[in-house]
Motif scaffolding. Structure first.
Motif, PDB file in Angstrom:
ATOM      1  N   THR A 133     -20.428  14.491 -15.137  1.00 17.03           N
ATOM      2  CA  THR A 133     -21.375  15.417 -14.518  1.00 17.03           C
ATOM      3  C   THR A 133     -20.689  16.753 -14.253  1.00 17.03           C
ATOM      4  OG1 THR A 133     -22.568  13.600 -13.490  1.00 17.03           O
ATOM      5  CG2 THR A 133     -22.960  15.787 -12.590  1.00 17.03           C
ATOM      6  N   VAL A 134     -21.352  17.830 -14.681  1.00 16.53           N
ATOM      7  CA  VAL A 134     -20.818  19.189 -14.545  1.00 16.53           C
ATOM      8  C   VAL A 134     -21.228  19.758 -13.197  1.00 16.53           C
ATOM      9  CG1 VAL A 134     -20.934  21.544 -15.472  1.00 16.53           C
ATOM     10  CG2 VAL A 134     -20.979  19.579 -17.034  1.00 16.53           C
ATOM     11  N   GLY A 135     -20.274  20.331 -12.494  1.00 13.44           N
ATOM     12  CA  GLY A 135     -20.553  21.123 -11.294  1.00 13.44           C
ATOM     13  C   GLY A 135     -20.167  22.556 -11.614  1.00 13.44           C
ATOM     14  N   ALA A 136     -21.126  23.460 -11.680  1.00 10.48           N
ATOM     15  CA  ALA A 136     -20.838  24.848 -12.062  1.00 10.48           C
ATOM     16  C   ALA A 136     -21.721  25.787 -11.258  1.00 10.48           C
ATOM     17  CB  ALA A 136     -21.069  25.044 -13.559  1.00 10.48           C
ATOM     18  N   THR A 137     -21.108  26.528 -10.344  1.00  6.82           N
ATOM     19  CA  THR A 137     -21.841  27.535  -9.577  1.00  6.82           C
ATOM     20  C   THR A 137     -21.058  28.830  -9.619  1.00  6.82           C
ATOM     21  OG1 THR A 137     -20.766  26.941  -7.484  1.00  6.82           O
ATOM     22  CG2 THR A 137     -22.832  25.809  -8.010  1.00  6.82           C
ATOM     23  N   GLY A 138     -21.742  29.921  -9.661  1.00  2.79           N
ATOM     24  CA  GLY A 138     -21.108  31.238  -9.693  1.00  2.79           C
ATOM     25  C   GLY A 138     -21.977  32.178 -10.504  1.00  2.79           C
ATOM     26  N   ASP A 139     -22.187  33.360  -9.974  1.00  2.00           N
ATOM     27  CA  ASP A 139     -23.102  34.303 -10.619  1.00  2.00           C
ATOM     28  C   ASP A 139     -22.738  34.577 -12.072  1.00  2.00           C
ATOM     29  OD1 ASP A 139     -24.291  34.437  -8.133  1.00  2.00           O
ATOM     30  OD2 ASP A 139     -23.302  36.309  -7.577  1.00  2.00           O
ATOM     31  N   ASN A 140     -21.457  34.721 -12.356  1.00  6.24           N
ATOM     32  CA  ASN A 140     -21.014  35.084 -13.697  1.00  6.24           C
ATOM     33  C   ASN A 140     -20.047  34.054 -14.264  1.00  6.24           C
ATOM     34  OD1 ASN A 140     -22.388  37.681 -13.764  1.00  6.24           O
ATOM     35  ND2 ASN A 140     -20.942  38.267 -12.176  1.00  6.24           N
ATOM     36  N   LEU A 141     -20.253  32.794 -13.934  1.00  8.77           N
ATOM     37  CA  LEU A 141     -19.339  31.736 -14.367  1.00  8.77           C
ATOM     38  C   LEU A 141     -19.568  31.370 -15.829  1.00  8.77           C
ATOM     39  CD1 LEU A 141     -17.171  29.599 -13.690  1.00  8.77           C
ATOM     40  CD2 LEU A 141     -19.045  28.051 -13.145  1.00  8.77           C
ATOM     41  N   THR A 142     -18.497  31.385 -16.599  1.00  8.39           N
ATOM     42  CA  THR A 142     -18.483  30.888 -17.968  1.00  8.39           C
ATOM     43  C   THR A 142     -17.223  30.055 -18.114  1.00  8.39           C
ATOM     44  OG1 THR A 142     -19.625  32.864 -18.784  1.00  8.39           O
ATOM     45  CG2 THR A 142     -18.483  31.526 -20.414  1.00  8.39           C
ATOM     46  N   ALA A 143     -17.354  28.864 -18.673  1.00  2.81           N
ATOM     47  CA  ALA A 143     -16.197  27.982 -18.853  1.00  2.81           C
ATOM     48  C   ALA A 143     -16.186  27.443 -20.277  1.00  2.81           C
ATOM     49  CB  ALA A 143     -16.228  26.835 -17.855  1.00  2.81           C
ATOM     50  N   GLU A 144     -14.989  27.362 -20.839  1.00  2.00           N
ATOM     51  CA  GLU A 144     -14.815  26.821 -22.184  1.00  2.00           C
ATOM     52  C   GLU A 144     -14.571  25.326 -22.105  1.00  2.00           C
ATOM     53  OE1 GLU A 144     -12.675  29.049 -25.489  1.00  2.00           O
ATOM     54  OE2 GLU A 144     -11.193  27.516 -24.924  1.00  2.00           O
ATOM     55  N   VAL A 145     -15.145  24.610 -23.054  1.00  2.00           N
ATOM     56  CA  VAL A 145     -15.035  23.152 -23.099  1.00  2.00           C
ATOM     57  C   VAL A 145     -13.898  22.754 -24.040  1.00  2.00           C
ATOM     58  CG1 VAL A 145     -16.235  21.009 -23.680  1.00  2.00           C
ATOM     59  CG2 VAL A 145     -17.508  22.923 -22.691  1.00  2.00           C
ATOM     60  N   ASP A 146     -13.000  21.926 -23.535  1.00  2.00           N
ATOM     61  CA  ASP A 146     -11.966  21.320 -24.371  1.00  2.00           C
ATOM     62  C   ASP A 146     -12.341  19.854 -24.502  1.00  2.00           C
ATOM     63  OD1 ASP A 146      -9.727  20.385 -25.673  1.00  2.00           O
ATOM     64  OD2 ASP A 146      -8.334  20.766 -24.030  1.00  2.00           O
ATOM     65  N   ALA A 147     -12.876  19.488 -25.665  1.00  2.00           N
ATOM     66  CA  ALA A 147     -13.384  18.136 -25.907  1.00  2.00           C
ATOM     67  C   ALA A 147     -12.824  17.641 -27.235  1.00  2.00           C
ATOM     68  CB  ALA A 147     -14.911  18.159 -25.948  1.00  2.00           C
ATOM     69  N   ARG A 157     -28.248  19.109 -26.466  1.00  2.00           N
ATOM     70  CA  ARG A 157     -27.593  19.961 -27.460  1.00  2.00           C
ATOM     71  C   ARG A 157     -26.151  19.506 -27.680  1.00  2.00           C
ATOM     72  NH1 ARG A 157     -26.885  23.459 -22.849  1.00  2.00           N
ATOM     73  NH2 ARG A 157     -24.798  24.352 -22.801  1.00  2.00           N
ATOM     74  N   ALA A 158     -25.708  19.602 -28.908  1.00  2.00           N
ATOM     75  CA  ALA A 158     -24.332  19.230 -29.247  1.00  2.00           C
ATOM     76  C   ALA A 158     -23.376  20.169 -28.514  1.00  2.00           C
ATOM     77  CB  ALA A 158     -24.115  19.320 -30.747  1.00  2.00           C
ATOM     78  N   LEU A 159     -22.263  19.627 -28.117  1.00  2.00           N
ATOM     79  CA  LEU A 159     -21.241  20.390 -27.411  1.00  2.00           C
ATOM     80  C   LEU A 159     -19.947  20.203 -28.180  1.00  2.00           C
ATOM     81  CD1 LEU A 159     -21.037  22.066 -24.800  1.00  2.00           C
ATOM     82  CD2 LEU A 159     -20.324  19.995 -23.635  1.00  2.00           C
ATOM     83  N   LEU A 160     -19.456  21.275 -28.774  1.00  2.00           N
ATOM     84  CA  LEU A 160     -18.261  21.196 -29.604  1.00  2.00           C
ATOM     85  C   LEU A 160     -17.060  21.738 -28.855  1.00  2.00           C
ATOM     86  CD1 LEU A 160     -19.810  22.520 -32.943  1.00  2.00           C
ATOM     87  CD2 LEU A 160     -19.514  20.145 -32.210  1.00  2.00           C
ATOM     88  N   ASP A 161     -15.892  21.330 -29.282  1.00  2.00           N
ATOM     89  CA  ASP A 161     -14.664  21.850 -28.704  1.00  2.00           C
ATOM     90  C   ASP A 161     -14.677  23.372 -28.829  1.00  2.00           C
ATOM     91  OD1 ASP A 161     -12.059  21.450 -27.565  1.00  2.00           O
ATOM     92  OD2 ASP A 161     -11.202  21.962 -29.502  1.00  2.00           O
ATOM     93  N   GLY A 162     -14.457  24.079 -27.722  1.00  5.74           N
ATOM     94  CA  GLY A 162     -14.467  25.533 -27.726  1.00  5.74           C
ATOM     95  C   GLY A 162     -15.797  26.141 -27.322  1.00  5.74           C
ATOM     96  N   ASP A 163     -16.870  25.344 -27.253  1.00  6.81           N
ATOM     97  CA  ASP A 163     -18.148  25.864 -26.762  1.00  6.81           C
ATOM     98  C   ASP A 163     -18.007  26.243 -25.292  1.00  6.81           C
ATOM     99  OD1 ASP A 163     -19.409  25.545 -29.178  1.00  6.81           O
ATOM    100  OD2 ASP A 163     -20.582  23.794 -28.589  1.00  6.81           O
ATOM    101  N   THR A 164     -18.983  26.979 -24.778  1.00  4.36           N
ATOM    102  CA  THR A 164     -18.942  27.377 -23.377  1.00  4.36           C
ATOM    103  C   THR A 164     -20.161  26.856 -22.627  1.00  4.36           C
ATOM    104  OG1 THR A 164     -20.001  29.502 -23.865  1.00  4.36           O
ATOM    105  CG2 THR A 164     -17.590  29.470 -23.794  1.00  4.36           C
ATOM    106  N   ILE A 165     -19.968  26.711 -21.321  1.00  2.00           N
ATOM    107  CA  ILE A 165     -21.058  26.396 -20.410  1.00  2.00           C
ATOM    108  C   ILE A 165     -21.096  27.491 -19.349  1.00  2.00           C
ATOM    109  CG2 ILE A 165     -20.839  23.901 -20.781  1.00  2.00           C
ATOM    110  CD1 ILE A 165     -19.686  23.970 -17.791  1.00  2.00           C
ATOM    111  N   THR A 166     -22.225  27.583 -18.643  1.00  4.99           N
ATOM    112  CA  THR A 166     -22.369  28.557 -17.566  1.00  4.99           C
ATOM    113  C   THR A 166     -22.896  27.837 -16.330  1.00  4.99           C
ATOM    114  OG1 THR A 166     -24.671  29.109 -18.095  1.00  4.99           O
ATOM    115  CG2 THR A 166     -22.937  30.357 -19.270  1.00  4.99           C
TER     116      THR A 166
END
Length: 191
Positions: A84-98, A130-139
């Motif tokens: 489960t993703v916890g992501a809060t922040g007005d301008n938050l972007t995080a890269e996925v390492d999967a 949606r597929a989530l690939l290594d290097g994709d981002t979430i917000t």
């Protein structure tokens, strides 16, 4: 000039000099304070994975959907884990390492066991699954969503005992193969 006028001018000049030497003239001042308030930081978290209790045979293989009791060469098995993703922040972007592949160990070691362990990822939300690939981002829009990791282990049909090298031969009977831990990482990147 009259003596009285001269005296008045002298007295005025002396008074001005006294004021200038003793300090400055008084004038009004006022101060006002503004409370700057506080700001609060967002968050970026990912729960540990919760996995299916058992492996099942993958779609398109013999016994598809059934629980794996004992595998044999030629099988393709699958298992899912969710985070489960916890992501809060007005301008938050995080890269996925999967990681797309997972290492394994076997007991006993030194056998002819050969298998591939691949992993794929999807995230709930919009678009759904949606597929989530290594290097994709979430917000922060993905906060509260679920990442599903699907493992697929392929155990190729073996060679005969005269093969060079021998793959999944007789020495793999009764062994246990254990996948190494899968680590999914979210790392904030500049928006």
């Amino acid at each position: 000039m009259k003596r009285s006028t001269k005296g008045a001018l002298a007295a005025s000049a002396a008074g001005i000099l006294l004021l200038g030497g003793a300090g400055s003239l008084a004038f009004w001042t006022a101060d006002g304070d503004a409370n700057g308030g506080s700001i609060t930081a967002g968050t970026l978290t990912l729960t540990d994975g919760t996995c299916d209790a058992a492996w099942t045979y993958a779609a398109g293989s013999a016994g598809a959907g059934n629980t794996v009791a004992l595998f044999v060469p030629g099988d393709v098995v699958t298992k899912q884990c969710t985070f489960t993703v916890g992501a809060t922040g007005d301008n938050l972007t995080a890269e996925v390492d999967a990681p797309a592949s997972v290492e394994y160990t076997s007991a006993p070691t030194g056998t002819s066991l050969s298998l591939t362990a691949a992993s794929t990822f999807a995230i709930t939300g919009d678009p759904a699954g949606r597929a989530l690939l290594d290097g994709d981002t979430i917000t922060s829009a993905d906060g509260g969503e679920t990442i599903t990791a699907t493992f697929q282990v392929t155990i190729p049909f073996g060679t005969d005992e005269t093969g060079a090298p021998i793959i999944n031969g007789n020495d793999t009977q009764g062994i246990t193969a254990t996948l190494d831990a899968l680590t999914v990482t979210l790392t904030q990147v500049q928006s």
